[in-house]
Design an enzyme around this catalytic site. Sequence first.
Site, PDB file in Angstrom:
ATOM      1  N   HIS A 157      12.127  -8.786  -2.261  1.00  0.00           N
ATOM      2  CA  HIS A 157      12.158  -8.314  -0.871  1.00  0.00           C
ATOM      3  C   HIS A 157      13.595  -8.258  -0.340  1.00  0.00           C
ATOM      4  CE1 HIS A 157       7.896  -7.922   0.066  1.00  0.00           C
ATOM      5  NE2 HIS A 157       7.679  -9.029  -0.621  1.00  0.00           N
ATOM      6  N   ARG A 189       5.908  -3.115  11.552  1.00  0.00           N
ATOM      7  CA  ARG A 189       4.570  -3.489  12.023  1.00  0.00           C
ATOM      8  C   ARG A 189       4.684  -4.243  13.342  1.00  0.00           C
ATOM      9  NH1 ARG A 189       0.267  -7.228   8.561  1.00  0.00           N
ATOM     10  NH2 ARG A 189      -1.533  -6.997   9.975  1.00  0.00           N
ATOM     11  N   THR A 231       0.831  -1.206   0.000  1.00  0.00           N
ATOM     12  CA  THR A 231       0.000   0.000   0.000  1.00  0.00           C
ATOM     13  C   THR A 231       0.864   1.254   0.000  1.00  0.00           C
ATOM     14  OG1 THR A 231      -1.789  -1.130   1.172  1.00  0.00           O
ATOM     15  CG2 THR A 231      -1.773   1.271   1.262  1.00  0.00           C
ATOM     16  N   HIS A 254      -0.552 -15.769   4.777  1.00  0.00           N
ATOM     17  CA  HIS A 254      -0.083 -15.600   3.401  1.00  0.00           C
ATOM     18  C   HIS A 254       0.560 -16.892   2.892  1.00  0.00           C
ATOM     19  CE1 HIS A 254       0.795 -13.026   0.016  1.00  0.00           C
ATOM     20  NE2 HIS A 254       2.073 -13.361   0.028  1.00  0.00           N
TER      21      HIS A 254
END
Length: 408
Positions: A147, A182, A98, A194
């Site tokens: 990543h 997070r 996002t 996931h």
Amino acid sequence: MKRAGRTMVERTSKFLLIVAASVCFMLILYQYVGPGLSLGAPSGRPYAEEPDLFPTPDPHYVKKYYFPVRELERELAFDMKGEDVIVFLHIQKTGGTTFGRHLVQNVRLEVPCDCRPGQKKCTCYRPNRRETWLFSRFSTGWSCGLHADWTELTNCVPGVLGRRESAPNRTPRKFYYITLLRDPVSRYLSEWRHVQRGATWKTSLHMCDGRTPTPEELPSCYEGTDWSGCTLQEFMDCPYNLANNRQVRMLADLSLVGCYNMSFIPENKRAQILLESAKKNLKDMAFFGLTEFQRKTQYLFERTFNLKFIRPFMQYNSTRAGGVEVDNDTIRRIEELNDLDMQLYDYAKDLFQQRYQYKRQLERMEQRIKNREERLLHRSNEALPKEETEEQGRLPTEDYMSHIIEKW
């Protein structure tokens, strides 16, 4: 009459000197008292139609760690027309997708990123030439591996951009690293869900000291193509699971501990080195945000880079991890598996909150000073004699100017 005007000007000058001295005193005082001082609200910012867009600083916030003012200011002279590049370190399941879209679609730019339907990447050129100012998944793709972590990016990004955008005798680029963190328990549960759905990151390189880890250094938690359908217990039971303390590992300099060679140094020492390295790298980054505080993240990014978002960030609390029901024993187990991440997040959250408190309070103090100056100016104008005010405000007419010219 003129003497009265001079007296008023002298009083005004003295008052402004007192105000300036007060500002210096308050900045020095903040160093010792901390962000508990209530100093006021921002001015001249976007989203004026939403005065409550950014949360009010908490006057009762108690800081856990000491950070000097230079670590809280974080206002960079980011030059998009120069050689500056923002590098986004995207940690899995931290809301990075996002945020990455915000960077390419929601920043108010002189030359907006070119995002075309059906394409995974956008073209984000500088306003003055065809070179990128953003290194991220949605602008340059996974150019340093899927990543890529801090160890990979810092060793890879300069070379990648150097090959893509080579120019003779160019000024060296300046890289501004950013990331999102997070809450470790929420992030861990989100990663499990996931993986449970069949996702893998097995194409990640994990490059360190010029090589990828061997299968013995980095064993797999499953056999086959993926780990779909795994239970939370199975996910927690794998000792090689890279989900454990992922945020610390991805922010630390892995070269300090022999990369993925677990026999390089004792486990306890390895853990401490990784944690301290992750803290240092996070603190030294140009910016980091927290998934749990979207509006504050937006605010700090805008003030750090002097870039404004078109639409405000939204706080979505209904995530897939939020829909997972786990008992207290399981939560404690996840916290144990992610003990380093728990410590890092505690540190990061305090630094994040202190930066937000500092910037918001500083803006409010600046607004108060501005308001006082405007009131003082208004009062000084009212105090001037009517004749002098009219004389100052009189504009020369054409006849008046002709008379002066003829007389001269």
